[in-house]
Enzyme design. Sequence first.
Site, PDB file in Angstrom:
ATOM      1  N   HIS A  81       0.816  -1.228   0.000  1.00 29.94           N
ATOM      2  CA  HIS A  81       0.000   0.000   0.000  1.00 29.94           C
ATOM      3  C   HIS A  81       0.840   1.265   0.000  1.00 29.94           C
ATOM      4  CE1 HIS A  81       0.320  -1.700   4.067  1.00 29.94           C
ATOM      5  NE2 HIS A  81       0.899  -0.529   4.246  1.00 29.94           N
ATOM      6  N   GLU A 135      -8.408 -12.166  -8.935  1.00 26.75           N
ATOM      7  CA  GLU A 135      -7.129 -11.980  -8.256  1.00 26.75           C
ATOM      8  C   GLU A 135      -6.755 -13.178  -7.393  1.00 26.75           C
ATOM      9  OE1 GLU A 135      -7.282  -8.442  -5.820  1.00 26.75           O
ATOM     10  OE2 GLU A 135      -9.358  -8.784  -5.246  1.00 26.75           O
ATOM     11  N   ASP A 166      -2.556  -9.061  -6.267  1.00 25.84           N
ATOM     12  CA  ASP A 166      -2.880 -10.240  -5.468  1.00 25.84           C
ATOM     13  C   ASP A 166      -2.706 -11.529  -6.264  1.00 25.84           C
ATOM     14  OD1 ASP A 166      -3.515  -9.501  -2.801  1.00 25.84           O
ATOM     15  OD2 ASP A 166      -5.235  -8.415  -3.586  1.00 25.84           O
ATOM     16  N   CYS A 181      -6.181  -4.044 -13.255  1.00 30.54           N
ATOM     17  CA  CYS A 181      -5.963  -2.837 -12.451  1.00 30.54           C
ATOM     18  C   CYS A 181      -4.808  -2.986 -11.467  1.00 30.54           C
ATOM     19  CB  CYS A 181      -7.247  -2.432 -11.727  1.00 30.54           C
ATOM     20  SG  CYS A 181      -7.927  -3.744 -10.709  1.00 30.54           S
TER      21      CYS A 181
HETATM   22  C1  PEP Z   1      -4.760  -6.090  -7.118  1.00 33.39           C
HETATM   23  O1  PEP Z   1      -4.791  -6.948  -6.232  1.00 33.39           O
HETATM   24  O2  PEP Z   1      -4.098  -6.192  -8.163  1.00 33.39           O
HETATM   25  C2  PEP Z   1      -5.519  -4.841  -6.975  1.00 33.39           C
HETATM   26  C3  PEP Z   1      -5.625  -4.014  -7.984  1.00 33.39           C
HETATM   27  O3  PEP Z   1      -6.071  -4.546  -5.803  1.00 33.39           O
HETATM   28  P1  PEP Z   1      -5.270  -4.151  -4.461  1.00 33.39           P
HETATM   29  O4  PEP Z   1      -3.876  -3.746  -4.853  1.00 33.39           O
HETATM   30  O5  PEP Z   1      -6.045  -3.043  -3.871  1.00 33.39           O
HETATM   31  O6  PEP Z   1      -5.315  -5.410  -3.664  1.00 33.39           O
HETATM   32 MG    MG Z   2      -6.227  -7.015  -4.655  1.00 34.01          MG
END
Ligand code: PEP
Ligand code: MG
Length: 592
Positions: A194, A436, A460, A507
């Site tokens: 994060h 994911e 993920d 994403c």
């Molecule tokens: C991912 O897991 O690729 C994603 C876009 O969501 P996050 O990074 O919020 O887990």
């Molecule tokens: Mg994710």
Amino acid sequence: MKEFVLKGIPAAPGIASGQAFILDKQDFIIPVRAVMKQEVPIEIARFQEALLKTRQEIAEIQNKISRKMDGKHAQIFDAHQLVLEDQAFIDEVIQRIEKDKFSAEYTFSEVLKKYVKIFSNIKDEYLRDRVHDVNDVGRRVLKNLMDESKLHELDNLEEEIIIIGHDLSPSDTASMYNKNILAFATDVGGRTSHTAIMAKSLGVPAVVGLKNATLRIENNNFIIVDGRQGLLIVNPTEETRRIYQDVKNRIKAFRDRFQEIKDLPTQTTDGKSVVLMANLELPEELPSIRQHGASGIGLYRTEYFYMNRVDLPSEEEQFKAYKYVAEAMHSYPVTIRSLDLGGDKFISSLQIPRDMYSFLGWRAIRFCLERPDIFKTQLRAILRASVFGKIRLMYPMISGIDELRQANAILEEVKINLKEEKIKFDEQMPVGVMIEVPSAALTAEILAKEADFFSIGTNDLIQYTLAIDRVNEHTDELYQPGHPAVLRLIKNTIDAAHAQKIPVGLCGEMCSEPVLAFILLGLGLDEFSMSSLSILQIKKMIRTVSLQDAKDLAEKVLSLSTGQEVEEIARERVKQLAPEVIQSDQKETRSH
Ligand code: PEP
Ligand code: MG
């Protein structure tokens, strides 16, 4: 002071220079957090563990001191140990957790306050002075109970600073939004953690996994953060500063060059159109998203809404935020992801202790299905906002069709209630699934029949497929988006979506890398969603290549055996076809 260099993992690109601010973890804000009945034993266990850990810490300090100095100094800590062994004090905390059902840290801090007051009022001077011991010990126990550093000392900061922390929780980074932060650097963390994501959304460089930066750097040291190479240059010489100023200027020129294509279509030279969207963490990012010409929001991470507060966001509050984003994006889609709690996204306000939602545990959609009260509030807010723009809903961490059906059943209930209340919503609001979890990618053809779209979450998906913790710096070398297993899962997902004629996006951080985005284009991806800062670079790549070239490359890399080969071959091809999108100065700074 001599220049030295620390090497970490590049997490967000760019160069920044300024004063270091070492995050002090000593100040705590303790939220009032109620717990459920079944969580009481967990809170008591956490309290007892924290006591044990604190006793061990104090014993270690005593040992060290008595080795270095005389025994007298070490005795100071005897008083601390006595406080920790005070049975009346411990019992009171436990009984109050059982009776009042508040978190261990909150209950402990309340009992502590009471004791501090009693000691402060004692007439005997010696005993009155023991209040310092009680306070010191209290802080140690709290530190062991709370793993989120609290940043209120940042509130008074005026000057621009570089934050150096052991770790930064999502709520830490979220609370930094309006501060003068030039860059982040942390001892721990991986490139999709994060801290990296938030740094990108703030548009500042970040280096993670530096191991001991907080010990080697001192407050106010002047440092340069090189987010492309993952370096921290501490006390740089004049010469180093000058070199980095040049690099900074070149990066800016590199980024500015793409601004001219902002309003042009995202189309390959042979006419294939794809959609470039932005990931959004906080509504404050909207100006940057518009400035970089995003055609929608491909991922609205709603977790940040639930952070840095002691209560839950109400339906009305969420509705207003979603409406605001939907209206701001006009006719472009806004893909709102339902609450994705757990793993690296932990928050203190919800009535759950953090240790209950590990990466493989009770998280994301699993949590929402078990807490329909929280889930429904969010769904109502999303549905109500859907009449003000083009909202899409997507569920995180779906591992199979059962979860999708259960989530949709709750959505249906919410829709029925809204209808009964005569509240308008978009009955056609698309509902998609994040792919994911490997089991979802492998069963994508089943999921595609009941989903309106897919969005692949590679942050993920890579961690679960390759068994590497995304927030652990020790497994960074194994983070390989081009790994054959990852590519096969992505291909399977895209093919399954297309067989059902539904769009598929991605994403994760992976698609903001031109070389990897080129592979994804060739695999047939329809929508690319990323930090807004990367959009124009990816757009340039797409406008410079042909779909046929990308398909040929994708076919070739699918036959390769290692992630490294995949990336090397793809990089060579992008260099030939679109050299202008590969930043040339990567190797021009000093190699440390
Ligand atoms: C991912 O897991 O690729 C994603 C876009 O969501 P996050 O990074 O919020 O887990
Ligand atoms: Mg994710």
